[in-house]
Design a protein around this motif. Sequence first.
Motif, PDB file in Angstrom:
ATOM      1  N   LEU A 111       0.822  -1.211   0.000  1.00 28.34           N
ATOM      2  CA  LEU A 111       0.000   0.000   0.000  1.00 28.34           C
ATOM      3  C   LEU A 111       0.856   1.260   0.000  1.00 28.34           C
ATOM      4  CD1 LEU A 111      -2.832  -1.157   2.429  1.00 28.34           C
ATOM      5  CD2 LEU A 111      -2.938  -0.893  -0.061  1.00 28.34           C
ATOM      6  N   LYS A 112       2.048   1.168   0.580  1.00 28.18           N
ATOM      7  CA  LYS A 112       2.973   2.303   0.531  1.00 28.18           C
ATOM      8  C   LYS A 112       3.394   2.588  -0.912  1.00 28.18           C
ATOM      9  CE  LYS A 112       7.629   3.734   1.851  1.00 28.18           C
ATOM     10  NZ  LYS A 112       8.870   3.368   2.573  1.00 28.18           N
ATOM     11  N   ILE A 113       3.750   1.534  -1.648  1.00 29.11           N
ATOM     12  CA  ILE A 113       4.155   1.705  -3.045  1.00 29.11           C
ATOM     13  C   ILE A 113       3.001   2.264  -3.874  1.00 29.11           C
ATOM     14  CG2 ILE A 113       4.807   0.442  -5.130  1.00 29.11           C
ATOM     15  CD1 ILE A 113       6.439  -1.421  -3.306  1.00 29.11           C
ATOM     16  N   THR A 114       1.799   1.761  -3.623  1.00 25.48           N
ATOM     17  CA  THR A 114       0.623   2.256  -4.345  1.00 25.48           C
ATOM     18  C   THR A 114       0.392   3.740  -4.057  1.00 25.48           C
ATOM     19  OG1 THR A 114      -0.381   0.062  -4.205  1.00 25.48           O
ATOM     20  CG2 THR A 114      -1.835   1.910  -4.713  1.00 25.48           C
ATOM     21  N   ALA A 115       0.519   4.113  -2.793  1.00 21.53           N
ATOM     22  CA  ALA A 115       0.323   5.517  -2.415  1.00 21.53           C
ATOM     23  C   ALA A 115       1.394   6.402  -3.053  1.00 21.53           C
ATOM     24  CB  ALA A 115       0.362   5.656  -0.895  1.00 21.53           C
ATOM     25  N   GLY A 116       2.638   5.919  -3.074  1.00 24.47           N
ATOM     26  CA  GLY A 116       3.706   6.693  -3.694  1.00 24.47           C
ATOM     27  C   GLY A 116       3.475   6.886  -5.187  1.00 24.47           C
ATOM     28  N   SER A 117       3.028   5.835  -5.866  1.00 27.60           N
ATOM     29  CA  SER A 117       2.739   5.948  -7.298  1.00 27.60           C
ATOM     30  C   SER A 117       1.599   6.927  -7.552  1.00 27.60           C
ATOM     31  CB  SER A 117       2.379   4.566  -7.861  1.00 27.60           C
ATOM     32  OG  SER A 117       3.453   3.669  -7.706  1.00 27.60           O
ATOM     33  N   THR A 118       0.591   6.885  -6.683  1.00 27.81           N
ATOM     34  CA  THR A 118      -0.533   7.817  -6.812  1.00 27.81           C
ATOM     35  C   THR A 118      -0.062   9.251  -6.603  1.00 27.81           C
ATOM     36  OG1 THR A 118      -2.043   6.111  -5.976  1.00 27.81           O
ATOM     37  CG2 THR A 118      -2.828   8.401  -5.948  1.00 27.81           C
ATOM     38  N   GLY A 119       0.821   9.441  -5.617  1.00 30.95           N
ATOM     39  CA  GLY A 119       1.348  10.778  -5.360  1.00 30.95           C
ATOM     40  C   GLY A 119       2.138  11.319  -6.545  1.00 30.95           C
ATOM     41  N   THR A 120       2.931  10.470  -7.163  1.00 30.48           N
ATOM     42  CA  THR A 120       3.700  10.893  -8.333  1.00 30.48           C
ATOM     43  C   THR A 120       2.770  11.278  -9.481  1.00 30.48           C
ATOM     44  OG1 THR A 120       5.551   9.447  -7.717  1.00 30.48           O
ATOM     45  CG2 THR A 120       5.437  10.175 -10.009  1.00 30.48           C
ATOM     46  N   ALA A 121       1.768  10.425  -9.729  1.00 28.06           N
ATOM     47  CA  ALA A 121       0.836  10.697 -10.829  1.00 28.06           C
ATOM     48  C   ALA A 121       0.055  11.992 -10.595  1.00 28.06           C
ATOM     49  CB  ALA A 121      -0.122   9.521 -10.998  1.00 28.06           C
ATOM     50  N   LEU A 122      -0.436  12.183  -9.365  1.00 31.90           N
ATOM     51  CA  LEU A 122      -1.221  13.378  -9.070  1.00 31.90           C
ATOM     52  C   LEU A 122      -0.351  14.632  -9.148  1.00 31.90           C
ATOM     53  CD1 LEU A 122      -3.916  14.592  -8.230  1.00 31.90           C
ATOM     54  CD2 LEU A 122      -3.262  14.249  -5.841  1.00 31.90           C
TER      55      LEU A 122
END
Length: 414
Positions: free
Chosen positions: A351-362
């Motif tokens: 979930l940390k990796i998913t959140a980081g990817s979402t942060g980069t995309a946003l």
Amino acid sequence: MTDENTTVPARPRGGLLRYVVAATLARTADGGAVVAIVLLVTASGDPGWLAGALGACITAPHLLGPFVARSLDTTRDGRRVIALASVVHGATLAAAVLLYPSTHAIVPAALLIASGLLGPLLTGGISSRLPAIAGPSRTSQRRAQGWDVATYGVGGTVGPTIVAAVSAWASPHTSALVLTLGTFIAAGFVMLLPYSPPASDARDVPRPARTLVVMFSSGPLRRTLYLTMIVAFSVAALPIAAVASTDQLGTDDAAAGVLTAAYGLGNLAGSIGVMARPLEGNADQLMTRLATLVATTLLAVALAPSFSLATAAYAAAGIANGYFFAATLAARNEYAPSEIRGQVFVWTGALKITAGSTGTALTGAIVGTAVHLPLVLAIALTTAAALTSASERRFVTRQVRAADHVQPGTVRRD
């Protein structure tokens, strides 16, 4: 956690060193794989959307990692699970690289999905082995967690660097194959780690969905989860913010590399600090305080008026995040029930990796609106998460005190 003065069996010597080698090699491969795939596709002259799609094939499946992680808590020897995952991760990555572009893109895509599915076992899965290696005392555990943070930092930095260097010297194909060789060597070192038996009978280990429910039901684990995710989401804005802010700082675009390098070196410095002086105190409280510190350093990044001060702020953000990450590792170890410890590590990591990817995309989507908007959002979210965690803890403390103050059926003696 065993008390400092308790006599315990001696741990096999050299276990931590073998752990660091295994974790660094595995995480270097995991960190460099996406870069290798993107370079491979672009060097072949194929469109950028295909590079992004194949890169996502190896990153998106990380979210499904917890559904293969239960075996860590049920098998007689968790080392075999991680070693096998490391070998298969490397083999499927190598196959995808060798088959591209001679086959239809769907074939390497399927292989990359299989590789990505095992990625969490090379990150959170390996971390779940550390408590059995580090020793019984809280100090030795937390010092070892500093080493663990360092392996993540080195892997995330060295992996892309190796890919870039080998691609320039030979080819992207070769760079990807070098990474896969690292996973095979990592598997050997994993099998050299000290053996630790399963914590409970396999029948007592809950399924992944049930494990997530247990994590949300436990205050410390719930706070570990959402603080980890929100901080990962927030610091993911830094690389893109670095590029976007160079005009305001009066430098060229290449200077963004200096800012991101300062962040990476700061992260490594934070892990060294934990090694030298392990974190003390309650892990739950430490996460809240360190999340607040991360928010403060992000504010410093946003307000930095010059390139030199911005570089210092990026380094400070890296240091703060290194300490925060170590605190989350401590919390996973100290609050997770023994029968689901492996799943807790992998769930949190995925979930940390998913959140980081979402942060980069946003960040990439909104940074054009206002340069500092992603950082403002990151600061607000991190601060709100820290305040929420502190409020949760205070509420529980008041409830416990109230229950202790007046017990039903007892006579007060004040």
